[in-house]
Design a protein around this motif. Sequence first.
Motif, PDB file in Angstrom:
ATOM      1  N   TYR A   1       0.823  -1.213   0.000  1.00  0.00           N
ATOM      2  CA  TYR A   1       0.000   0.000   0.000  1.00  0.00           C
ATOM      3  C   TYR A   1       0.855   1.259   0.000  1.00  0.00           C
ATOM      4  O   TYR A   1       1.930   1.305   0.589  1.00  0.00           O
ATOM      5  N   LYS A   2       0.344   2.292  -0.630  1.00  0.00           N
ATOM      6  CA  LYS A   2       1.086   3.527  -0.835  1.00  0.00           C
ATOM      7  C   LYS A   2       1.069   4.417   0.409  1.00  0.00           C
ATOM      8  O   LYS A   2       0.077   4.504   1.119  1.00  0.00           O
ATOM      9  N   PHE A   3       2.193   5.066   0.629  1.00  0.00           N
ATOM     10  CA  PHE A   3       2.328   6.100   1.641  1.00  0.00           C
ATOM     11  C   PHE A   3       2.461   7.453   0.942  1.00  0.00           C
ATOM     12  O   PHE A   3       2.856   7.530  -0.227  1.00  0.00           O
ATOM     13  N   ALA A   4       2.159   8.510   1.674  1.00  0.00           N
ATOM     14  CA  ALA A   4       2.364   9.865   1.161  1.00  0.00           C
ATOM     15  C   ALA A   4       2.595  10.798   2.337  1.00  0.00           C
ATOM     16  O   ALA A   4       2.236  10.486   3.480  1.00  0.00           O
ATOM     17  N   LYS A   5       3.220  11.939   2.046  1.00  0.00           N
ATOM     18  CA  LYS A   5       3.462  12.931   3.086  1.00  0.00           C
ATOM     19  C   LYS A   5       2.231  13.821   3.254  1.00  0.00           C
ATOM     20  O   LYS A   5       1.619  14.223   2.261  1.00  0.00           O
ATOM     21  N   HIS A   6       1.937  14.130   4.511  1.00  0.00           N
ATOM     22  CA  HIS A   6       0.725  14.901   4.802  1.00  0.00           C
ATOM     23  C   HIS A   6       1.022  16.002   5.807  1.00  0.00           C
ATOM     24  O   HIS A   6       1.887  15.858   6.674  1.00  0.00           O
ATOM     25  N   GLY A   7       0.263  17.087   5.676  1.00  0.00           N
ATOM     26  CA  GLY A   7       0.364  18.180   6.630  1.00  0.00           C
ATOM     27  C   GLY A   7       1.615  19.000   6.462  1.00  0.00           C
ATOM     28  O   GLY A   7       2.503  18.704   5.663  1.00  0.00           O
ATOM     29  N   GLU A   8       1.689  20.078   7.231  1.00  0.00           N
ATOM     30  CA  GLU A   8       2.838  20.968   7.154  1.00  0.00           C
ATOM     31  C   GLU A   8       4.120  20.260   7.593  1.00  0.00           C
ATOM     32  O   GLU A   8       5.212  20.583   7.112  1.00  0.00           O
ATOM     33  N   ALA A   9       3.980  19.311   8.519  1.00  0.00           N
ATOM     34  CA  ALA A   9       5.163  18.588   9.000  1.00  0.00           C
ATOM     35  C   ALA A   9       5.581  17.475   8.052  1.00  0.00           C
ATOM     36  O   ALA A   9       6.661  16.899   8.210  1.00  0.00           O
TER      37      ALA A   9
END
Length: 502
Positions: free
Chosen positions: A134-142
Amino acid sequence: MKPNDITAEHRMMLTRRHFFGRSASGVGMAALASMMGRSAMAENNAPAASQSNAPQPDFPPPNGVMKEYHTPPKAKRVIYLFQSGAPSQQELFDYKPALQEHEGKELADFVDMNQRVTGMTAGQKSFPMAGSRYKFAKHGEAGLELGSELIPKISTLADDMCLIRSMHTEAINHDPAMTFFQSGNQLPGRPSVGSWLHYGLGTINENLPTFISMVSRGTGRPNCQPLYDRLWGSGFLPSTYAGVKLMSVGDPVLYLSNPDGFDAKARRRMLDDLQQLNQEKLDEFGDPEIHSRIQQYELAYRMQTSVPDLIDFSDEPQHVLDAYGPDVTKRGTYAYNCLLARRLAERDVRFIQLFHMGWDQHFTLPKQLPGQCRDVDQATTALVNDLKQRGLLEDTLVVWGGEFGRTSYCQGTLNAETYGRDHHPRCFSLWMAGAGVKPGMAYGATDEVCYNITENPVHVHDLHATMLHLLGIDHERLTYRFQGRYFRLTDVHGNVIRDILT
């Protein structure tokens, strides 16, 4: 003894007749004690000065509520979303591309495999690494990396959550691990977290229990691990501090409705007569359980009015119901329980615990995990956003996590279509949001194959110490004398994780 003078153990103020009639050794015991120069019937909860090196307890407070907090509280209440069965951190919260890169290779080629293993994989000749599908992604300002393919909505909470990737525990099997998270000990018999809070902080709403638990079954493995009432029990504390389970069928609380032909006035007369009888026995024996019974009967009477209002969602706007998802009106579902948790928070219930079963993916993870995630993704997100929009997240601590993690090696057959993961207590993930917790941050780290913790380990006792701190309690001072010594939720361990606090 006054009714609200709860002793450190369930003891009775015995009359002379009761003493001679019930004493295990009768007069001989008293004679032996006299010869030894001490009383065998000494007070069980004697002042600390008479106990060698015994701490002076701060509890119980004289009126059931602390006169002053040990530290300024940030949280007023807790909503604990316990994911029973142990969610896989490799698929949701701890991205490890090395597992994909080296899939099928032996884990022992990358780390010293000195962990305990369960009986389910102890006989495996091979421990091949399994990468997430399953894919991950970066989220939010952090830029928190989260498993957005499985939990797309929870991923939008990145700027609200404090993600702890370095949790660890000693327990390797489900029941002791769940018991550990709920009570600070792997063995049954200790009070649960909510019971400790009720004991230390008292109640806020007199018409609802201070500690409420709810259970839902997921679509992953709905019948995998049983949940026992002792997980929200009071242990050796008086039973008045036990959690109350809201049922998913019939009356939300057992025996809440009056029998046919028995109206409220008749119930009130019956309770008054029963209270008088119980009070006479309480005055005679001083048994704290009699006092608990009196309180429980009175609370049950008040709940006959408060609970129907609590579970009536007709006053909820349609857009709120839609936010929690299509299952929100189905009693017993995770979505229903999440909305109920928000309504309980509005009514100042101190500790609200949701248990969601089905996270135990040993063999067919790709078949089971997506549905399990769908169960919780929308409703969890709606709950946090709902609390935030109403200003409740400022003084509500939300905790989401299971009892341990999952292995990076495959349990059973590994192929392109399927794989599974066994229990892994050495490192796993849990997140918190709300009162007093730094938002939008990740704390702790694991190695490239998610086997060992490399930064800032957080133990179960540390989590409990931090939760109590946020509620204004020094975990070392919340004590209760039982069987000759003072107990506390964190036993003799635990440190507040100050780096994650605002």
